[in-house]
Scaffold this motif. Structure first.
Motif: not given
Lengths: 120, 145
Positions: A30, A32-37, A42
């Motif tokens: 979760v 690392i995936s926050l980089a998508m925002f 992030a």
């Protein structure tokens, strides 16, 4: 608990480290995936992961990963070879000693970074 | 199946598991475990040994997530890790929860969380164009190489 003595500890540590690693993995993906925002979201999330209590937790998790990996090899040896079953107790001590040695080496790299990070 | 009766050898496993799925998971745990010894070691080496993990920021992550071979590498890692981890948690739920209702509820929560987070990870790997944060990727590149 299935066998008592060393096998019981081997199992318990495998289970506990496994649960800890799985829970961390969910949080880590979760994070690392926050980089998508984008950078703001992030980087804000990253602050907690860089705090010294979290980094010491991560160091302990490293010990758990090392043990789980090495004991996993012991389990595979036991599952597929008679040699592994005969020497499972010795193998567990080998696993413990290697885990401690790798943890010490890892700590020598990581602990100074954590201490340095505390000051800023 | 309780821990006390989980099979310890390949032959035992084949006879003990009446369902093929349960036997397949038994095999998967061993194969994925072996593979992850290599893959996780490489992952930790790149992110914790080569650099100070305390320096990791969006730039670093965005650069890694947009590097082609790392996308493939992380896809393998995330799928192996999430399946191995979720199945291990399932073993734990089944070993320590006797009430059927509670087992079902806990497993439903586990499967939902696993699916959502796995999807989130895969989207962050394959569904996002990080070049919109161009400067970030350039700065990150200098950290990686």
């Amino acid at each position: 608990m299935y066998r008592g003595r060393e096998g019981q500890w081997a199992f318990l540590l495998h289970r506990l480290s496994g649960i800890a690693i799985a829970v961390y993995l969910l949080i880590h993906v979760v994070n690392i995936s926050l980089a998508m925002f984008g950078p703001e979201v992030a980087n804000r999330a990253m602050v907690m992961f860089h705090s010294w209590p979290f980094r010491f937790g991560l160091l302990a998790l490293g010990a758990g990963v090392t043990y789980h990996a090495l004991n996993g090899l012991r389990i595979i040896a036991m599952d597929f070879t008679g040699w592994g079953v005969r020497h499972q107790r010795t193998l567990w001590y080998v696993v413990m000693i290697l885990s401690v040695l790798i943890f010490i080496a890892y700590s020598i790299k990581i602990v100074p970074e954590i201490i340095e990070g505390m000051s800023h | 199946m309780a821990a006390a009766t989980r099979p310890r050898t390949l032959k035992e496993a084949r006879t003990a598991y009446t369902s093929n799925a349960e036997f397949a998971w038994w095999v998967f745990m061993r194969i994925s475990g072996l593979l992850m010894i290599i893959v996780v070691t490489a992952h930790v080496y790149m992110t914790n040994i080569m650099i100070n993990v305390g320096d990791v920021d969006f730039n670093f992550v965005a650069t890694r997530l947009s590097t082609p071979w790392i996308k493939v590498f992380n896809t393998v890692l995330i799928i192996l890790g999430m399946l191995h981890g979720a199945n291990g948690l399932r073993y734990s739920i089944e070993d320590y929860n006797r009430k059927p209702g509670r087992r079902l509820l806990l497993k439903l929560i586990l499967y939902t969380l696993t699916t959502l987070i796995l999807l989130m990870g895969l989207i962050s790997l394959w569904g996002i164009d990080y070049s919109q944060y161009d400067s970030a990727v350039t700065i990150g590149r200098s950290m990686i190489s």
